[in-house]
Motif scaffolding. Structure first.
Motif, mmCIF file in Angstrom:
data_model
loop_
_atom_site.group_PDB
_atom_site.id
_atom_site.type_symbol
_atom_site.label_atom_id
_atom_site.label_comp_id
_atom_site.label_asym_id
_atom_site.label_seq_id
_atom_site.Cartn_x
_atom_site.Cartn_y
_atom_site.Cartn_z
ATOM 1 N N UNK A 1 -2.350 3.357 46.700
ATOM 2 C CA UNK A 1 -4.373 3.045 46.578
ATOM 3 C C UNK A 1 -4.499 2.746 45.382
ATOM 4 N N UNK A 2 -3.445 3.087 44.166
ATOM 5 C CA UNK A 2 -3.637 2.701 43.345
ATOM 6 C C UNK A 2 -3.175 0.763 43.010
ATOM 7 N N UNK A 3 -2.108 0.826 43.742
ATOM 8 C CA UNK A 3 -2.049 -1.178 43.687
ATOM 9 C C UNK A 3 -2.750 -1.178 44.628
ATOM 10 N N UNK A 4 -3.622 -0.900 45.642
ATOM 11 C CA UNK A 4 -4.441 -2.163 45.797
ATOM 12 C C UNK A 4 -6.001 -2.137 44.950
ATOM 13 N N UNK A 5 -6.018 -0.844 44.390
ATOM 14 C CA UNK A 5 -7.502 -0.930 43.118
ATOM 15 C C UNK A 5 -6.543 -2.060 42.403
ATOM 16 N N UNK A 6 -5.857 -2.488 41.374
ATOM 17 C CA UNK A 6 -4.935 -3.149 40.765
ATOM 18 C C UNK A 6 -5.475 -4.469 41.564
ATOM 19 N N UNK A 7 -4.451 -4.459 42.609
ATOM 20 C CA UNK A 7 -4.581 -6.044 43.001
ATOM 21 C C UNK A 7 -6.041 -6.606 43.266
ATOM 22 N N UNK A 8 -7.035 -5.112 44.352
ATOM 23 C CA UNK A 8 -7.493 -5.777 44.563
ATOM 24 C C UNK A 8 -8.706 -6.858 43.417
#
Length: 543
Positions: A295-302
């Motif tokens: 979830x954290x990596x998704x927030x960073x990329x998105x």
């Protein structure tokens, strides 16, 4: 003309297809960034500190040296003061490009690691620490840097600066490579730094400048790399004139693989502690939770993709910025606030708001589905982007209002026609049941006809509807008139036969035949009354 309607069985066959079609039309698709984040978590990412042999092979290739197993020269060069967290393939590509170009402008957003990457590359390329000249720039010191690194006049004598002295060493050791790294070079004016003569000579490798009466040229074994900030906030906006003299731009984007490496390194440090604090235990639990990291990596990329699409690539935040510290569930609000502060401090025309993170929250809560990615939403978004949505909405609204207004008018006219039709039918039924006479029925129908004419004149009924209804009333009037005439004819014939008060058999048969011919043209009660009258008259003299 009657159009046959589909049978109920057809609807039963079509219903499952309609349900499936609606399901596909309204179903959101998986978010590609969510899938990308999952793939990155499952991949193995190699850092330069984990492949000393490959790093040594790259070093030997740069300096045309034979590779010797066990040689640690390369890893020692990039390990001062510690081994940096840099992904191996990213570093390898960057270093090979820098060695080929010689002059290059390295640009990156906050936290992308442009300075770290360039300085480590410079140490590997130069081979000797003394062959690297680091120039750290700060605003408002353009002339001071020019004097310090290029030179200045003192007592009518030109004193060469550090860069010219560095070039002299380049000429003394042509077999070696010498690298200068100008960090934050966009915070000063490059033309002021080099001076007009030297700045012009940078446009062509064969050109030279005269400084202090001495011809100065750029050594062929000299490499110059300018590190600049990508995006708003730079004092000097790099353009084609700068790239012509300082080299082409090489952009280092935020790297999710290095972000994961930083988190992995942080987890290893906490694990190595004998008595970690409660905060560190909480962080370690989050770092070991694959779902939370996803979830954290998704927030960073998105979020970075959102900033790129809405503003520009230079508005992103890199993996080395403060965002790397907000990976726990309780840190989500702070993660969003970091992006909000970063963007809105730059005063864009369209500020970033909390609502911009709602699609990201939807994806996380739905397990990876992208909000608004269904077929219907995409069509609406396409129409909105092409400018047709407003027009279609206006046309559809107008059509809907027109349809509703037409339906209302139709219903009112239908009620009027039904009401007057029922009144006309009641009059006719009263005539058939002999409750009213033909004269009364005709008069009442004439009244109804006049009322309908008035409705047409006032446009409460249109002309076609009025004609149809008047034809209906006229038909009833004609029927009543015909029935009255037929009845009168029968009575005249009956009275003629009964002038002698005797109804002969031939006269009886003629009356029966006449009654049979008009049976369906007069009310049944009248027919029955006439029949009984004939039978009674005939029976009176033939018993």
């Amino acid at each position: 003309m009657n159009i046959p309607l589909p049978s109920a069985r057809v609807f039963l066959y079509l219903l499952p297809l309609m349900v499936v079609g609606c399901w596909f039309g309204l179903r959101n698709r998986p978010d590609t960034v969510w899938l990308e984040a999952g793939d990155l978590l499952r991949q193995q990412h190699v850092l330069i500190g984990e492949v000393p042999d490959s790093l040594q092979s790259l070093y030997c290739h740069l300096h045309n040296l034979p590779y010797r197993a066990g040689d640690s020269t390369a890893i020692r060069l990039v390990s001062k003061p510690y081994v940096p967290v840099i992904e191996w393939m990213r570093f390898k590509k960057f270093t090979e490009t820098a060695a080929e170009k010689r002059f290059m402008v390295v640009s990156g957003v906050t936290g992308a690691g442009a300075t770290k990457m360039t300085k480590n590359m410079a140490r590997l390329l130069a081979s000797h620490p003394e062959n690297v000249l680091e120039i750290d720039c700060a605003p408002a010191f353009d002339l001071d840097y020019h004097k310090k690194y290029i030179g200045h006049e003192e007592n009518d004598r030109f004193v060469p600066g550090k860069l010219l002295e560095f070039w002299e060493r380049c000429r003394q050791h042509p077999e070696q490579k010498f690298v200068a790294v100008a960090d934050n070079f966009d915070k000063i004016n490059p033309e002021t730094f080099f001076g007009p003569e030297l700045w012009e000579s940078l446009g062509s490798p064969s050109d030279s400048a005269v400084l202090g009466g001495k011809t100065v040229g750029i050594p062929l074994n000299f490499y110059f790399f300018s590190v600049t900030h990508l995006g708003p906030g730079s004092l000097i906006e790099m353009n084609e004139e700068h790239f012509k003299r300082l080299g082409r731009q090489y952009i280092l984007h935020p790297d999710a693989r290095e972000l994961l490496a930083l988190l992995r390194q942080q987890a290893e440090k906490i694990t190595a502690k004998s008595s970690p604090s409660l905060d560190e235990k909480s962080r370690l639990a989050a770092l070991k939770d694959t779902t939370q990291l996803h979830q954290f990596l998704f927030y960073f990329l998105k979020t970075n993709r959102l900033l790129t699409e809405r503003y520009a690539p230079g508005y992103q935040l890199g993996h080395g910025s403060n965002v790397k510290n907000y990976y726990r569930p309780q840190d989500l609000a702070q993660l969003k606030q970091t992006y909000l502060n970063h963007i809105n401090a730059l005063h864009p025309e369209r500020p970033l708001t909390e609502r911009d993170f709602e699609p990201l929250d939807f994806t996380v809560q739905s397990g990876g589905l992208e909000q608004g990615s269904n077929f219907l939403a995409q069509q609406i978004q396409y129409l909105e982007s092409t400018g047709y949505l407003v027009e279609i909405t206006m046309v559809a609204s107008t059509a809907l209002l027109t349809m509703l207004a037409g339906w209302w008018v139709f219903r009112r006219r239908e009620q009027l026609i039904r009401r007057y039709g029922e009144r006309a039918q009641q009059v006719y039924n009263g005539f058939e049941t002999q409750m009213i006479s033909a004269e009364v029925a005709g008069r009442r129908l004439e009244e109804i006809k006049n009322e309908v004419d008035d409705l047409v004149m006032r446009r409460r009924l249109n002309y076609t509807e009025g004609l149809y209804f008047l034809a209906f009333i006229e038909d009833k009037v004609k029927r009543i008139e015909f029935a009255r005439n037929v009845s009168e004819n029968f009575l005249e014939l009956f009275n003629a036969f009964m002038e002698d008060d005797i109804l002969t058999e031939s006269e009886y048969l003629k009356l029966r035949q006449f009654l049979q011919s008009i049976r369906h043209k007069i009310p049944s009660e009248v027919y029955e009354q006439f029949r009984q009258k004939v039978e009674a008259a005939y029976a009176a003299h033939h018993d």
